[in-house]
Design a protein around this motif. Sequence first.
Motif, PDB file in Angstrom:
ATOM      1  N   VAL A 168    -108.045 -27.272  29.763  1.00 37.74           N
ATOM      2  CA  VAL A 168    -108.599 -28.588  30.087  1.00 37.74           C
ATOM      3  C   VAL A 168    -108.602 -29.473  28.846  1.00 37.74           C
ATOM      4  O   VAL A 168    -108.139 -30.616  28.857  1.00 37.74           O
ATOM      5  N   CYS A 169    -109.093 -28.920  27.737  1.00 41.15           N
ATOM      6  CA  CYS A 169    -109.182 -29.696  26.494  1.00 41.15           C
ATOM      7  C   CYS A 169    -107.785 -30.091  26.020  1.00 41.15           C
ATOM      8  O   CYS A 169    -107.542 -31.247  25.664  1.00 41.15           O
ATOM      9  N   PHE A 170    -106.852 -29.155  26.047  1.00 41.68           N
ATOM     10  CA  PHE A 170    -105.488 -29.400  25.579  1.00 41.68           C
ATOM     11  C   PHE A 170    -104.827 -30.514  26.395  1.00 41.68           C
ATOM     12  O   PHE A 170    -104.306 -31.480  25.849  1.00 41.68           O
ATOM     13  N   THR A 171    -104.910 -30.383  27.724  1.00 42.05           N
ATOM     14  CA  THR A 171    -104.250 -31.354  28.596  1.00 42.05           C
ATOM     15  C   THR A 171    -104.883 -32.735  28.456  1.00 42.05           C
ATOM     16  O   THR A 171    -104.188 -33.736  28.275  1.00 42.05           O
ATOM     17  N   LEU A 172    -106.222 -32.784  28.518  1.00 43.93           N
ATOM     18  CA  LEU A 172    -106.870 -34.090  28.483  1.00 43.93           C
ATOM     19  C   LEU A 172    -106.738 -34.757  27.127  1.00 43.93           C
ATOM     20  O   LEU A 172    -106.621 -35.986  27.049  1.00 43.93           O
ATOM     21  N   THR A 173    -106.722 -33.981  26.043  1.00 43.23           N
ATOM     22  CA  THR A 173    -106.532 -34.592  24.724  1.00 43.23           C
ATOM     23  C   THR A 173    -105.166 -35.276  24.678  1.00 43.23           C
ATOM     24  O   THR A 173    -105.037 -36.394  24.182  1.00 43.23           O
ATOM     25  N   ILE A 174    -104.147 -34.610  25.245  1.00 42.06           N
ATOM     26  CA  ILE A 174    -102.807 -35.208  25.258  1.00 42.06           C
ATOM     27  C   ILE A 174    -102.803 -36.484  26.115  1.00 42.06           C
ATOM     28  O   ILE A 174    -102.353 -37.546  25.673  1.00 42.06           O
ATOM     29  N   VAL A 175    -103.353 -36.390  27.321  1.00 45.37           N
ATOM     30  CA  VAL A 175    -103.325 -37.537  28.231  1.00 45.37           C
ATOM     31  C   VAL A 175    -104.079 -38.727  27.629  1.00 45.37           C
ATOM     32  O   VAL A 175    -103.561 -39.843  27.553  1.00 45.37           O
ATOM     33  N   ILE A 176    -105.306 -38.472  27.142  1.00 50.34           N
ATOM     34  CA  ILE A 176    -106.113 -39.575  26.609  1.00 50.34           C
ATOM     35  C   ILE A 176    -105.476 -40.137  25.334  1.00 50.34           C
ATOM     36  O   ILE A 176    -105.472 -41.348  25.119  1.00 50.34           O
ATOM     37  N   SER A 177    -104.891 -39.266  24.517  1.00 48.70           N
ATOM     38  CA  SER A 177    -104.232 -39.749  23.301  1.00 48.70           C
ATOM     39  C   SER A 177    -103.094 -40.698  23.643  1.00 48.70           C
ATOM     40  O   SER A 177    -102.891 -41.709  22.971  1.00 48.70           O
ATOM     41  N   ALA A 217    -107.949 -25.990  20.793  1.00 43.53           N
ATOM     42  CA  ALA A 217    -106.983 -26.962  21.309  1.00 43.53           C
ATOM     43  C   ALA A 217    -107.049 -28.254  20.496  1.00 43.53           C
ATOM     44  O   ALA A 217    -106.022 -28.836  20.152  1.00 43.53           O
ATOM     45  N   THR A 218    -108.263 -28.687  20.156  1.00 42.31           N
ATOM     46  CA  THR A 218    -108.444 -29.901  19.375  1.00 42.31           C
ATOM     47  C   THR A 218    -107.796 -29.779  17.993  1.00 42.31           C
ATOM     48  O   THR A 218    -107.107 -30.680  17.528  1.00 42.31           O
ATOM     49  N   PHE A 219    -108.021 -28.625  17.346  1.00 39.91           N
ATOM     50  CA  PHE A 219    -107.469 -28.438  16.008  1.00 39.91           C
ATOM     51  C   PHE A 219    -105.949 -28.311  16.044  1.00 39.91           C
ATOM     52  O   PHE A 219    -105.251 -28.826  15.181  1.00 39.91           O
ATOM     53  N   LEU A 220    -105.464 -27.609  17.052  1.00 43.57           N
ATOM     54  CA  LEU A 220    -104.022 -27.411  17.161  1.00 43.57           C
ATOM     55  C   LEU A 220    -103.318 -28.765  17.309  1.00 43.57           C
ATOM     56  O   LEU A 220    -102.354 -29.066  16.593  1.00 43.57           O
ATOM     57  N   LEU A 221    -103.841 -29.595  18.223  1.00 46.14           N
ATOM     58  CA  LEU A 221    -103.225 -30.903  18.425  1.00 46.14           C
ATOM     59  C   LEU A 221    -103.438 -31.793  17.206  1.00 46.14           C
ATOM     60  O   LEU A 221    -102.551 -32.543  16.808  1.00 46.14           O
ATOM     61  N   GLY A 222    -104.595 -31.696  16.591  1.00 46.74           N
ATOM     62  CA  GLY A 222    -104.875 -32.504  15.404  1.00 46.74           C
ATOM     63  C   GLY A 222    -103.931 -32.182  14.270  1.00 46.74           C
ATOM     64  O   GLY A 222    -103.424 -33.069  13.583  1.00 46.74           O
ATOM     65  N   MET A 223    -103.659 -30.917  14.065  1.00 47.13           N
ATOM     66  CA  MET A 223    -102.854 -30.516  12.918  1.00 47.13           C
ATOM     67  C   MET A 223    -101.353 -30.636  13.167  1.00 47.13           C
ATOM     68  O   MET A 223    -100.577 -30.795  12.239  1.00 47.13           O
ATOM     69  N   PHE A 224    -100.922 -30.541  14.436  1.00 47.27           N
ATOM     70  CA  PHE A 224     -99.480 -30.455  14.676  1.00 47.27           C
ATOM     71  C   PHE A 224     -98.911 -31.605  15.508  1.00 47.27           C
ATOM     72  O   PHE A 224     -97.727 -31.631  15.775  1.00 47.27           O
ATOM     73  N   TRP A 225     -99.766 -32.534  15.941  1.00 41.60           N
ATOM     74  CA  TRP A 225     -99.258 -33.659  16.723  1.00 41.60           C
ATOM     75  C   TRP A 225     -99.887 -34.927  16.193  1.00 41.60           C
ATOM     76  O   TRP A 225    -101.065 -35.176  16.437  1.00 41.60           O
ATOM     77  N   LYS A 226     -99.098 -35.734  15.479  1.00 42.18           N
ATOM     78  CA  LYS A 226     -99.697 -36.886  14.805  1.00 42.18           C
ATOM     79  C   LYS A 226    -100.140 -37.963  15.791  1.00 42.18           C
ATOM     80  O   LYS A 226    -100.940 -38.826  15.456  1.00 42.18           O
ATOM     81  N   ARG A 227     -99.633 -37.909  17.002  1.00 45.58           N
ATOM     82  CA  ARG A 227     -99.977 -38.919  17.999  1.00 45.58           C
ATOM     83  C   ARG A 227    -101.396 -38.729  18.578  1.00 45.58           C
ATOM     84  O   ARG A 227    -101.943 -39.614  19.208  1.00 45.58           O
ATOM     85  N   SER A 228    -101.980 -37.551  18.409  1.00 49.07           N
ATOM     86  CA  SER A 228    -103.315 -37.331  19.011  1.00 49.07           C
ATOM     87  C   SER A 228    -104.349 -38.225  18.335  1.00 49.07           C
ATOM     88  O   SER A 228    -104.352 -38.398  17.125  1.00 49.07           O
ATOM     89  N   THR A 229    -105.229 -38.820  19.139  1.00 49.17           N
ATOM     90  CA  THR A 229    -106.160 -39.837  18.636  1.00 49.17           C
ATOM     91  C   THR A 229    -107.605 -39.360  18.675  1.00 49.17           C
ATOM     92  O   THR A 229    -107.919 -38.334  19.294  1.00 49.17           O
ATOM     93  N   GLY A 230    -108.469 -40.102  18.017  1.00 51.39           N
ATOM     94  CA  GLY A 230    -109.890 -39.791  17.983  1.00 51.39           C
ATOM     95  C   GLY A 230    -110.521 -39.750  19.369  1.00 51.39           C
ATOM     96  O   GLY A 230    -111.244 -38.802  19.702  1.00 51.39           O
ATOM     97  N   HIS A 231    -110.205 -40.757  20.190  1.00 49.24           N
ATOM     98  CA  HIS A 231    -110.746 -40.745  21.556  1.00 49.24           C
ATOM     99  C   HIS A 231    -110.261 -39.514  22.307  1.00 49.24           C
ATOM    100  O   HIS A 231    -111.023 -38.867  23.032  1.00 49.24           O
ATOM    101  N   GLY A 232    -108.965 -39.222  22.150  1.00 47.07           N
ATOM    102  CA  GLY A 232    -108.399 -38.052  22.819  1.00 47.07           C
ATOM    103  C   GLY A 232    -109.129 -36.783  22.425  1.00 47.07           C
ATOM    104  O   GLY A 232    -109.530 -35.979  23.272  1.00 47.07           O
ATOM    105  N   ALA A 233    -109.347 -36.613  21.112  1.00 50.44           N
ATOM    106  CA  ALA A 233    -109.988 -35.401  20.618  1.00 50.44           C
ATOM    107  C   ALA A 233    -111.417 -35.286  21.136  1.00 50.44           C
ATOM    108  O   ALA A 233    -111.841 -34.242  21.647  1.00 50.44           O
ATOM    109  N   PHE A 234    -112.155 -36.393  21.036  1.00 49.17           N
ATOM    110  CA  PHE A 234    -113.565 -36.361  21.396  1.00 49.17           C
ATOM    111  C   PHE A 234    -113.752 -36.071  22.890  1.00 49.17           C
ATOM    112  O   PHE A 234    -114.482 -35.148  23.278  1.00 49.17           O
ATOM    113  N   PHE A 235    -113.043 -36.859  23.722  1.00 47.12           N
ATOM    114  CA  PHE A 235    -113.250 -36.659  25.163  1.00 47.12           C
ATOM    115  C   PHE A 235    -112.577 -35.380  25.660  1.00 47.12           C
ATOM    116  O   PHE A 235    -113.067 -34.744  26.592  1.00 47.12           O
TER     117      PHE A 235
END
Lengths: 570, 66
Positions: free
Chosen positions: A508-517, A437-455
Amino acid sequence: MQTTIQLTAVDYSILIIYFVFVLGIGFALKRRMKGGAAFLTSGRSIPAWVTGLAFLSANLGAQEVIGMAASGAKYGIMTSHFYWVGAIPAMVFLAIFMMPFYYGSKARSVPEYLKLRFDEKTRGLNAISFAVMTVFSSGISLHALAKLLETLVHWNYWTCIWASAFVVLVYIFLGGLTSAIYNEVLQFFMIVLGFAPLVFLGLKDVGGWSALKEKLAPIATEQHFAPGAWTHSWLYMGSALENPMGIGWFGMVVGLGFVLSFGYWCTDFLVVQRAMAANSMSAARRTPLIASVPKMFFPALVILPGMIAIAMQHESGGTFLPTAADGSPDYNMTIPAMLARYFPTGLLGLGFTTLMASFMSGMAGNVTAFNTVWTYDIYQSYIASNRSDAHYLWMGRCATVFGILVSIGAAFVASKFNNIMDMLQLVFGFVNAPLFATFLLGMFWKRSTGHGAFFGLLSGTVGACLFHGLSLAQTNVPGIKGAWIAPKFIFHSEMGQNFWMAIVAWTVCFTLTIVISLLTKRTKSDEELAGLVYSLTPKPKSEDEPWYQRPVTLGLIVLCITIVLNLVFA
Amino acid sequence: MNFDLRIPVGLMFTIFGLILAGVGLFGGAELAQKSLGINMNLWWGLVQFVFGALMLFFGLRGKRTP
């Protein structure tokens, strides 16, 4: 009853010749190891066919040769889902969509990509958990090999551990990643040429494919399944009760096919490292595709023996396979038992050498991945940055020695405390499940942030852990197998439980990465993310290449053949 | 690349092929009993020999024309 193998002088000579070649490759490459980059990343110099076959072999450790045959016996042709639903689509996705970022970003490892794309803490989390997991996996391979040799040929357990560790140490210490990759290619040919006659003889003995189907039918009906349950991969996937794996089609397709397989094949540095060592972007993208072609047909080499063995076991009244400690047939011994049964001296040496080779390269793959992550992502980032390339070569070699010593320690732990290893593998499962989920959002959604990815990643792992505490397979008792909080969700099989745990962790990872980002500020500008995110990266051009070198064309061909294979054995 | 991997792969399987075919030819007929009466050593040795020789051939030819 135990399976034993009697080796003669001819068999030993084959074993010795193989090791002469293995070590010879290490010595031949020694001159080329001029710096850390050559040692740890092969200086990005290897042709696609070599990295492709190594990509396949790096994953062909003990789990594949021993585990897939055992699954073939326990679940029949449904085991092919690990290949035709799991591995192949993920490998095609990696080649077409993800390699451009891994290779194009000039990252030297998967954690380093996370550093470039997100931030230091995301890299640190991934690098440290990966480094710990790889050395332990390497220790598990070592332990499994020594135990197998102890049973099969009565060699001393500790002699086997030290001798195999020494061989792996020598060829990696001398030739680094290149040496490991070249030896993986050697081992690929060993597996194909060593096990093909085994499958041929087994199939002939059982009376061919149609006779095998007939003989598997009573095994299925005795366990209250439809007669075709062992020979149809899709027909009985409608509900978890109808098939021996105890899992329905949704859990299988999403849990195994999407979350676990994409998580493994697209983000595990052990395999991705091989593609990153290729000599051009085009070669890097072709690496997983070249690997996927033999991979499609590997079920014939590793699953079919299991199916043959259980049919013969049933027909012979239980004398084909050795008996495990608990009195049931020991499916893990399928391939060794068949080697002992069908191979005369000569071929036996070849088969035995193949078995050893597959375990050792599984270990070597882990050690080279550990080297690189330790040297670049931990040592260079947190301990000693800005040293010379020669210094990192020295550190890479130290990491090789250190990694192998820790592996031996892990093998020791595994030999003494089986439960600790089960627990560690469980924790690895928690860590790995949300990664994709982290890699997918990292590679295909430029809005995803470091905090989002980590948490997001952390909560995915916690999610997996909690789900495990609340779920249980109906055949298990609460404890290390799950339900240590409360038995809320009950599954028909442990595999079903694992697949659903992966689905939960990923979601969980996918949803929270989006929300936190969305709640945090972007720290990297569009310019900084060029080459790291899909929408900000120019598409790699392949118009000037002949059609058989274009990743998209090759990928489509691979997918079509995979669909046909699924339909033929549906 | 100053090192063509096809050469060691080819050489190794040529040697394995020769050993197995040798065992198949001179090892005695009773060896074939295990492998369902087929002289697998001989046949599979030949397969490996041909594979090894082809790898060697292409490896060496590739070396001459850089």
